[in-house]
Design an enzyme around this catalytic site. Structure first.
Site, mmCIF file in Angstrom:
data_model
loop_
_atom_site.group_PDB
_atom_site.id
_atom_site.type_symbol
_atom_site.label_atom_id
_atom_site.label_comp_id
_atom_site.label_asym_id
_atom_site.label_seq_id
_atom_site.Cartn_x
_atom_site.Cartn_y
_atom_site.Cartn_z
ATOM 1 N N CYS A 1 0.683 -1.235 -0.063
ATOM 2 C CA CYS A 1 -0.083 0.002 0.021
ATOM 3 C C CYS A 1 0.854 1.371 0.031
ATOM 4 O O CYS A 1 0.709 2.307 -0.667
ATOM 5 C CB CYS A 1 -0.942 0.056 1.040
ATOM 6 S SG CYS A 1 -0.304 -0.736 2.665
ATOM 7 N N GLN B 1 1.708 5.196 8.844
ATOM 8 C CA GLN B 1 0.642 4.357 8.218
ATOM 9 C C GLN B 1 -0.573 3.997 9.195
ATOM 10 O O GLN B 1 -0.500 3.803 10.488
ATOM 11 C CB GLN B 1 1.535 3.221 8.122
ATOM 12 C CG GLN B 1 2.706 3.331 7.039
ATOM 13 C CD GLN B 1 3.261 2.283 6.566
ATOM 14 O OE1 GLN B 1 4.675 2.315 6.251
ATOM 15 N NE2 GLN B 1 2.722 0.853 6.181
ATOM 16 N N ARG C 1 3.722 3.169 12.300
ATOM 17 C CA ARG C 1 2.183 3.077 12.454
ATOM 18 C C ARG C 1 1.682 3.980 13.371
ATOM 19 O O ARG C 1 2.402 4.481 14.562
ATOM 20 C CB ARG C 1 1.908 1.756 13.211
ATOM 21 C CG ARG C 1 0.491 1.634 13.294
ATOM 22 C CD ARG C 1 -0.120 0.953 12.052
ATOM 23 N NE ARG C 1 0.508 -0.421 11.612
ATOM 24 C CZ ARG C 1 0.632 -0.711 10.381
ATOM 25 N NH1 ARG C 1 -0.181 -0.187 9.465
ATOM 26 N NH2 ARG C 1 0.937 -2.067 9.892
ATOM 27 N N HIS D 1 -2.651 6.170 4.691
ATOM 28 C CA HIS D 1 -1.375 6.443 4.737
ATOM 29 C C HIS D 1 -0.637 7.569 4.338
ATOM 30 O O HIS D 1 -1.373 8.192 3.504
ATOM 31 C CB HIS D 1 -0.528 5.237 4.217
ATOM 32 C CG HIS D 1 -0.618 3.836 4.720
ATOM 33 N ND1 HIS D 1 -1.210 3.604 5.684
ATOM 34 C CD2 HIS D 1 -0.186 2.825 4.159
ATOM 35 C CE1 HIS D 1 -1.238 2.246 6.021
ATOM 36 N NE2 HIS D 1 -0.704 1.837 4.904
#
Ligand code: NAP
Length: 370
Positions: A136, A163, A268, A275
């Site tokens: 992604c 993300q 994260r 994202h």
């Protein structure tokens, strides 16, 4: 005659977004679609206008080899188990997959057609049958800055990522919301009380984050009111696998030789499904900013230029603003003080759409029309 399509992994997070997008684009018209499951054989499949049909067994080689195309969003374990069995059984249909298992195989192409349609077309001509959606973060970065790469202007890229929880999975996404609720329960009243000293509110949050009371079953650490600078497993060179994918997958998508160096830290954060990435791009020469803007804007129809102002950034360049959209926002573009060949940019994209389901949806259309 209608092409026979087998859909596996359609009720997962990526698969649900894929079905939603296929319905929006009327992609099921003229298709003979069969829905499979690894766990709900015989249960009703999705209702796509008509009466739902019972789900078939996703491990039934005979039923699968009857299909012209198999689209799977089921995951890497399923791919590793079933793909070799189907090929060994002599099946020559198209295998379209969201999982990473086959991405780096020499026999497969990583699909991102606005960027690598020429690679896909060449692969179809030579009889390639395995088309795999990319990571992604990599797909979203390439869509955002392909205008610079295709002109041969870029020497190297550093990507610092932010993300979202959805990239880790459905259970992780729910855990993020649960952590937010637990923090709200512990400190919410104090935050709403103007007389409460802010450090008392902060302490109640920090105490919870550092206690055993916060739910961290999925992430292994607090994500709400914090972040986790580690995604996927360790590589021998100190990168995480997510960081390794940046250069490996981008160069495979682009068929770039010599490879474009790409590296950074993958982090994260507590966003739901978008994202974001802070990019440092070393250009081969001093390109004027208006030319950079024109190149970025013209690369594809989804890239959305955001002027480098506070107002535009707050309105258009956040996960909250971009979530659920196909737009890939890119802004904060400027020359860095490091030198005229260094530019910085910030980009945000929905990782379930262009980051996962949309390249898969589009390659299905491409192979059906090949
Ligand atoms: P997921 O949500 O965990 O779904 C995978 C499968 O789990 C479903 O198809 C379903 O299969 C089963 N399942 C079990 N319990 C379920 C429940 N309560 N609700 C829905 N499904 C349930 O997986 P995913 O996040 O979509 O990822 C699928 C693949 O895409 C993975 O290989 C992943 O690495 C890749 N990918 C993910 C992303 C992302 O952002 N998440 C991005 C790019 C690629 P049965 O019907 O057979 O039980």
């Amino acid at each position: 005659m209608s092409k026979k399509i087998g859909m596996i992994g359609w009720r997962g997070m990526v698969g649900s977004v894929l079905i939603q997008r296929m319905q929006e684009e009327n992609d099921f018209a003229g298709l003979d679609a069969t829905f499979f499951s690894t766990s709900q054989v015989g249960e009703p499949g999705p209702a796509l206008g008509g009466a739902p049909k019972p789900l078939q067994d996703a491990y039934d080689v005979e039923a699968l080899t009857d299909k012209d195309v198999i689209v799977t969003c089921q995951g890497g374990d399923y791919t590793q188990q079933m793909h070799p069995q189907l090929r060994a059984a002599g099946w020559h249909g198209f295998w379209i997959d969201a999982a990473s298992a086959l991405r780096m195989e020499p026999t497969s192409v990583i699909v991102l057609d606005p960027v690598n349609r020429h690679v896909i077309d060449r692969a179809l001509e030579r009889g390639c049958k395995d088309f795999i959606g990319g990571n992604c973060t990599v797909s979203l970065m390439l869509l955002a800055i392909h205008g610079l790469i295709e002109r041969g202007w870029v020497e190297w890229i550093t990507s610092m990522t932010y993300q979202s929880a959805s990239g880790a999975g459905a259970a992780q996404m729910k855990e993020l919301v649960l952590q937010m609720a637990e923090i709200g329960q512990r400190a919410g009243t104090g935050a709403a009380d103007a007389r409460m000293p802010v450090l008392d509110v902060e302490k109640s949050v920090t105490d919870l984050l550092q206690s055993a009371d916060l739910t961290i079953n999925q992430f292994g650490a607090p994500l709400a009111a914090s972040l986790i600078p580690w995604i996927d497993r360790a590589m021998e060179n100190g990168q995480t696998r997510e960081e390794w994918k940046g250069q490996a997958e981008a160069n495979k998508i682009l068929e770039q030789d010599p490879p474009l160096p790409i590296d950074g830290q993958c982090v994260r954060v507590g966003a739901m499904r978008c994202h974001s990435q802070g990019l440092t791009i070393k250009m081969k020469q001093d390109i004027p900013l208006p030319d950079i803007e024109a190149a970025i804007r013209s690369a594809n129809q989804w890239v959305r230029w955001v002027p480098n102002t506070k107002e535009d950034t707050l309105q258009q360049l956040t996960p909250a603003a971009i979530s659920g959209q196909l737009d890939i926002a890119i802004g904060r573009v400027r020359k860095m003080t490091l030198g005229p060949e260094y530019i910085t940019a910030f980009t945000v994209g929905d990782q379930l759409l262009w980051g996962a389901a949309e390249p898969v949806r589009r390659i299905l259309q491409i192979v059906l029309n090949a």
